[in-house]
Each structure stands twice: as C-alpha cells, then as structure tokens.
Design an enzyme around this catalytic site. Sequence first.
Site, short mmCIF file in Angstrom:
data_model
loop_
_atom_site.label_atom_id
_atom_site.label_comp_id
_atom_site.label_asym_id
_atom_site.label_seq_id
_atom_site.Cartn_x
_atom_site.Cartn_y
_atom_site.Cartn_z
N ARG A 134 -4.37 5.01 -11.50
CA ARG A 134 -5.65 5.21 -12.20
C ARG A 134 -6.43 6.39 -11.64
NH1 ARG A 134 -4.85 -0.39 -12.28
NH2 ARG A 134 -5.97 -0.64 -10.32
N GLU A 140 -1.91 -6.01 1.59
CA GLU A 140 -2.18 -7.40 1.97
C GLU A 140 -0.86 -8.08 2.38
OE1 GLU A 140 -4.24 -9.47 -1.07
OE2 GLU A 140 -4.50 -11.27 0.13
P1 AMP Z 1 -7.94 -0.64 -1.38
O1 AMP Z 1 -6.75 0.10 -0.82
O2 AMP Z 1 -8.07 -2.03 -0.83
O3 AMP Z 1 -9.22 0.16 -1.24
O4 AMP Z 1 -7.66 -0.85 -2.93
C1 AMP Z 1 -7.87 0.19 -3.81
C2 AMP Z 1 -6.81 0.28 -4.86
O5 AMP Z 1 -6.45 -1.00 -5.38
C3 AMP Z 1 -7.28 1.11 -6.01
O6 AMP Z 1 -6.23 1.97 -6.42
C4 AMP Z 1 -7.67 0.11 -7.08
O7 AMP Z 1 -7.27 0.57 -8.35
C5 AMP Z 1 -6.93 -1.17 -6.70
N1 AMP Z 1 -7.81 -2.38 -6.66
C6 AMP Z 1 -8.11 -3.10 -5.56
N2 AMP Z 1 -8.89 -4.16 -5.84
C7 AMP Z 1 -9.12 -4.10 -7.18
C8 AMP Z 1 -9.90 -4.91 -8.09
N3 AMP Z 1 -10.59 -5.99 -7.70
N4 AMP Z 1 -9.92 -4.54 -9.40
C9 AMP Z 1 -9.24 -3.44 -9.81
N5 AMP Z 1 -8.49 -2.65 -9.02
C10 AMP Z 1 -8.43 -2.96 -7.70
#
Ligand code: AMP
Length: 177
Positions: free
Chosen positions: A60, A97
């Site tokens: 995205r 995770e």
């Molecule tokens: P992070 O690495 O934990 O910051 O997660 C970010 C990535 O995971 C991004 O590319 C987001 O598109 C996706 N992502 C994580 N949590 C969500 C959520 N609750 N809703 C939509 N996309 C998420």
Amino acid sequence: MSNDDLKSLVRTIPDYPHAGILFRDITTLLLDGPGFASCISRMAASLAARPDIVAGIEARGFIFGAALARELGVGLVLLRKKNKLPGRVTGVNYALEYGTDRIEMHADAVQPGQRVTLVDDLIATGGTALAGVELLRGAGALVTEAAFAIDLHDLGGAERLKAAGVEPRSLIAFDGA
Ligand code: AMP
C-alpha cells in the site's frame, strides 16, 4: 488542520486478518477521488522539506508513495518483499509478530547523500518503516522524514521512528487495538 474528513473515508474491519485486530482499510479512501487527492496534497504539505526521491513500501506504500512522488515532482524507489525485484538487490530482515520478513530494493536505486522520504499507508509498531529506514541508510541515503496517511498512535511506531532520527508525518490517528 483537522483531517476528520479523511478519517471518515477509512473503513474499519474488525477481526481481520486475525481475531482482535481492527484493520484500517484505506481502499475506501482510494475510491473517493477528491478525498484521495486531498490526502496526497496534505501529505506533501506535512513535509518539512522536499526530498530528492520518495521510497514506497510494498504494497500500500506504493499507492501513496507513487502519488506523493508525482505531487512533489520527484522519483520513486520501490521497497519490495523478497525475491520480487529483477536486478541486483540489497535487503534487510525484520521481525514480525510471528517470524521474520525481508524487504529489498535495487542496489543502485539510491545514491549516497540522496534525501529520501519513506512512505507507507499506515504506521503501527514501526517495524516495517524502521526496516525501510535501515535499508535506505545502508545505501547511504539521508532519511529524516517519513509520511503516513494513518498512525496507530498507541502502538509506539512514531516514537520509535523519532528515536531513530526520522520525523514521522501522519494525517489520521486511530487507536491501535
Ligand atoms: P508496523 O510494522 O507494525 O508499523 O505495521 C505497519 C504495516 O502493517 C503497514 O504496511 C500497514 O499497512 C500494516 N498494518 C499494521 N496494522 C494494521 C492495521 N490495524 N490496519 C491496516 N494495516 C495495518
């Protein structure tokens, strides 16, 4: 400026992809032409400086990154999932995770000293964005800003980016849980 108009265009889908996750779905924002255009111009306006190039994170981040690069009149480098790019790549492994993932870019995509703004749709824990920063800095890029449409602010990603010397810019805040 309040971005509640943009926030109302993001759809929340509970229990996707796992029970307990509130998925913030930007496809409904993309469907709204004026809303998407306004999101991109506000992302551009949130930046302190115009970068030399924008880096979008698969998948995205490509959408927002490409539109932002066009808005700023600069190029776009793709940070892709592993084994997608045809040329010689450099990559970074990062923790998820459950398990690990890897992002890659073409080794010659970014030049030392280039100012790069990282873009994704959303920042949660910041793990993905930090991997992108590490990848870009490994190639000698200067990364001081990162732009997101959405910040899941209680998950701490923005603070982690700041601690790494990257100013997070985001338009819409949601609770992470
Ligand atoms: P992070 O690495 O934990 O910051 O997660 C970010 C990535 O995971 C991004 O590319 C987001 O598109 C996706 N992502 C994580 N949590 C969500 C959520 N609750 N809703 C939509 N996309 C998420």
